[in-house]
Design a protein around this motif. Structure first.
Motif, PDB file in Angstrom:
ATOM      1  N   VAL A  84      78.639  47.760  70.431  1.00  0.00           N
ATOM      2  CA  VAL A  84      77.711  48.787  69.953  1.00  0.00           C
ATOM      3  C   VAL A  84      77.508  49.801  71.069  1.00  0.00           C
ATOM      4  O   VAL A  84      77.278  49.426  72.222  1.00  0.00           O
ATOM      5  N   THR A 101      74.098  55.530  71.143  1.00  0.00           N
ATOM      6  CA  THR A 101      73.882  55.902  69.743  1.00  0.00           C
ATOM      7  C   THR A 101      73.422  54.729  68.878  1.00  0.00           C
ATOM      8  O   THR A 101      72.976  54.939  67.748  1.00  0.00           O
ATOM      9  N   ASP A 102      73.551  53.517  69.405  1.00  0.00           N
ATOM     10  CA  ASP A 102      73.243  52.290  68.647  1.00  0.00           C
ATOM     11  C   ASP A 102      74.127  52.154  67.409  1.00  0.00           C
ATOM     12  O   ASP A 102      73.727  51.549  66.416  1.00  0.00           O
ATOM     13  N   LYS A 103      75.332  52.695  67.493  1.00  0.00           N
ATOM     14  CA  LYS A 103      76.281  52.595  66.384  1.00  0.00           C
ATOM     15  C   LYS A 103      77.473  51.721  66.789  1.00  0.00           C
ATOM     16  O   LYS A 103      77.843  51.661  67.964  1.00  0.00           O
ATOM     17  N   ALA A 104      78.090  51.072  65.800  1.00  0.00           N
ATOM     18  CA  ALA A 104      79.256  50.247  66.061  1.00  0.00           C
ATOM     19  C   ALA A 104      80.404  51.096  66.599  1.00  0.00           C
ATOM     20  O   ALA A 104      80.600  52.240  66.174  1.00  0.00           O
ATOM     21  N   GLU A 154      81.771  48.452  60.387  1.00  0.00           N
ATOM     22  CA  GLU A 154      80.917  49.558  60.834  1.00  0.00           C
ATOM     23  C   GLU A 154      79.637  49.635  60.001  1.00  0.00           C
ATOM     24  O   GLU A 154      78.527  49.754  60.547  1.00  0.00           O
ATOM     25  N   GLU A 155      79.785  49.550  58.695  1.00  0.00           N
ATOM     26  CA  GLU A 155      78.622  49.635  57.809  1.00  0.00           C
ATOM     27  C   GLU A 155      77.661  48.464  58.039  1.00  0.00           C
ATOM     28  O   GLU A 155      76.440  48.655  58.127  1.00  0.00           O
ATOM     29  N   ASN A 168      75.923  48.690  61.648  1.00  0.00           N
ATOM     30  CA  ASN A 168      74.909  49.745  61.710  1.00  0.00           C
ATOM     31  C   ASN A 168      73.673  49.380  60.891  1.00  0.00           C
ATOM     32  O   ASN A 168      72.531  49.640  61.305  1.00  0.00           O
ATOM     33  N   LYS A 169      73.897  48.755  59.754  1.00  0.00           N
ATOM     34  CA  LYS A 169      72.776  48.312  58.919  1.00  0.00           C
ATOM     35  C   LYS A 169      71.972  47.226  59.623  1.00  0.00           C
ATOM     36  O   LYS A 169      70.730  47.243  59.614  1.00  0.00           O
ATOM     37  N   GLU A 207      69.826  48.679  62.509  1.00  0.00           N
ATOM     38  CA  GLU A 207      68.631  49.357  62.025  1.00  0.00           C
ATOM     39  C   GLU A 207      67.566  48.340  61.589  1.00  0.00           C
ATOM     40  O   GLU A 207      66.373  48.545  61.835  1.00  0.00           O
TER      41      GLU A 207
END
Length: 443
Positions: free
Chosen positions: A223, A227-230, A430-431, A434-435, A438
């Motif tokens: 991660v 950005t805290d994104k995969a 990725e989905e 990220n989910k 959050e």
């Protein structure tokens, strides 16, 4: 104050095992930069704790007995992580912790997450700790974790190496692997050994996914901490998944085993290499000889450096160090610093290396060459493989890496079996990551 939404990053097995047969470390006198004024050797009780759940025996064999021999005026107490003595329990009860240790993966969640961090910069200067003596990538990562300060010192290290079973190679008349192979060469060698013989399915090559994802040579976090994104959309993940997970598993016998394992690669555990002995080459952590000492003694094995990617010649997996820290609440900060300096000293690191207790954290060639000299398990082994490649840089760690790990692993079986394509699988990862991140933020 405790951070909300903290996620535990699993600690590598070295920190959670007893290293039987290593014996007590002898007393050592030297320090990294020579003798310096001590804290007066005033009596102190120093309490150690780690989220590793390391046993009392392992603590004593690796650290405790050596510290007691060196500092006879200090009482050394180790609190093992278990029910009733978890870190939140100790903090809530007011139990002081003087020295906290943790692998790089759990360092931020533990020390910093529970607000125990203390800047050891002035203590390091006072006790003349030579910060330039450590492996650079290990210290660079520590600076990132410490926000430019010094929240600990490295004491032991881990990484990855390619083990191989000489008996399988000899059985099929295939030449042994060599240091300096790239992944294309390793895969070709693996194909020659993936076969069924006498009712036994052999696998040429496998890599433990837990470790290669964490220590990948492309220095990718799971991660992005900014950005805290995969990060799964990075093309280098495709190169790694193809070479390490998908390509070795194209033989029908290999695929049948994955299906039998319910979509799990046989290399997910050490058993096919150390126990059932059907895996010819296994990319695994450098502490494997300690973890599976008895099983490894039953056959002829050796090791070479992990294969490298053509884009990264001479670069292996990342280091996976463990840091020891003086805590904010300690009443004996100088005594604690003395102890940590001793564990990081060239003298102690050399003695530990000789016994094969753990990989050293110093860049000294003399310390590296000492590895395994007094451990019969390593007699005749290719010790140079442990240090053949450069360590890949350690990326900045996200506290959500632990959330992402299982999702990065979950698609590997389907990819190896050809049940899904990489673009589809990676979009799913990725989905989901990220989910999950959050959701973790809202806790």
């Amino acid at each position: 104050m405790l951070k909300k939404g903290m996620t535990a990053w699993l600690v590598l097995p070295l920190a959670a095992i007893s290293l039987a047969g290593c014996g007590n470390m002898p007393e050592t006198k030297e320090q990294p930069a020579g003798a310096v004024p001590a804290s007066g050797n005033a009596p102190a009780e120093l309490v150690f704790f780690s989220n590793s759940a390391d046993s009392q025996e392992s603590f004593n064999e690796r650290f405790g007995d050596a510290i007691r021999n060196k500092f006879s005026n200090y009482t050394i107490k180790y609190i093992k992580k278990e029910k009733g003595s978890l870190l939140p329990d100790l903090i809530a009860s007011g139990q002081p912790i003087d020295i906290y240790w943790e692998s790089i993966g759990g360092f931020a969640d533990g020390l910093i997450g529970f607000d125990m961090q203390y800047d050891m910069t002035d203590l390091a200067k006072k006790y003349k700790v030579n910060l330039e003596s450590f492996e650079p990538t290990i210290m660079d990562a520590l600076k990132q974790l410490s926000d430019g300060k010094l929240y600990g010192l490295p004491v032991f290290n881990n990484s990855m190496v390619l083990y191989y079973n000489k008996d399988i190679f000899d059985k099929f008349g295939v030449p042994y692997p060599k240091d300096g192979m790239n992944w294309d060469e390793a895969l070709e060698l693996g194909k020659k050994l993936t076969r069924s013989e006498g009712g036994v399915q052999y696998f040429g090559l496998g890599v433990t996914q837990l470790h290669i994802l964490r220590m990948n040579p492309f220095s990718l976090p799971l991660v992005d901490p900014k950005t805290d994104k995969a990060t799964i959309g990075n093309d280098n993940w495709k190169k790694l998944y193809s070479s390490v997970f998908i390509n070795p598993a194209q033989d029908q016998g290999y695929r049948a085993k994955i299906e039998e394992n319910k979509n799990k690669l046989p290399s997910e555990t050490y058993d096919p290499f150390t126990k059932t002995r059907v895996m010819a080459m296994s990319g695994a952590i450098t502490s494997l000889p300690s973890i599976r000492a008895e099983e490894l003694s039953a056959f002829r094995w050796d090791m070479v450096a992990m294969p490298t990617f053509k884009e990264l010649p001479g670069v292996g997996p990342q280091a996976y160090p463990t840091y020891f820290s003086v805590t904010k609440q300690s009443k004996y900060k100088e005594q604690a610093m003395e102890v940590i300096r001793f564990l990081a000293s060239e003298a102690y690191q050399t003695e530990a290396a000789k016994k094969g207790v753990f990989m050293p954290v110093l860049k000294s060639d003399a310390v590296k060459k000492a590895f395994g000299q007094e451990n019969a398990q390593f007699k005749g082994k290719n010790i140079g493989a442990l240090f053949y490649n450069k360590y890949a840089p350690i990326p900045e760690k996200s506290k959500y890496n632990g959330v992402a790990q299982s999702m990065f692993e979950k698609v590997i079986g389907d990819l190896a079996l050809g049940k899904t394509d990489m673009n589809t699988a990676f979009r799913t990862v990725e989905e989901e990551v990220n989910k999950a991140v959050e959701a973790e933020k809202k806790k």
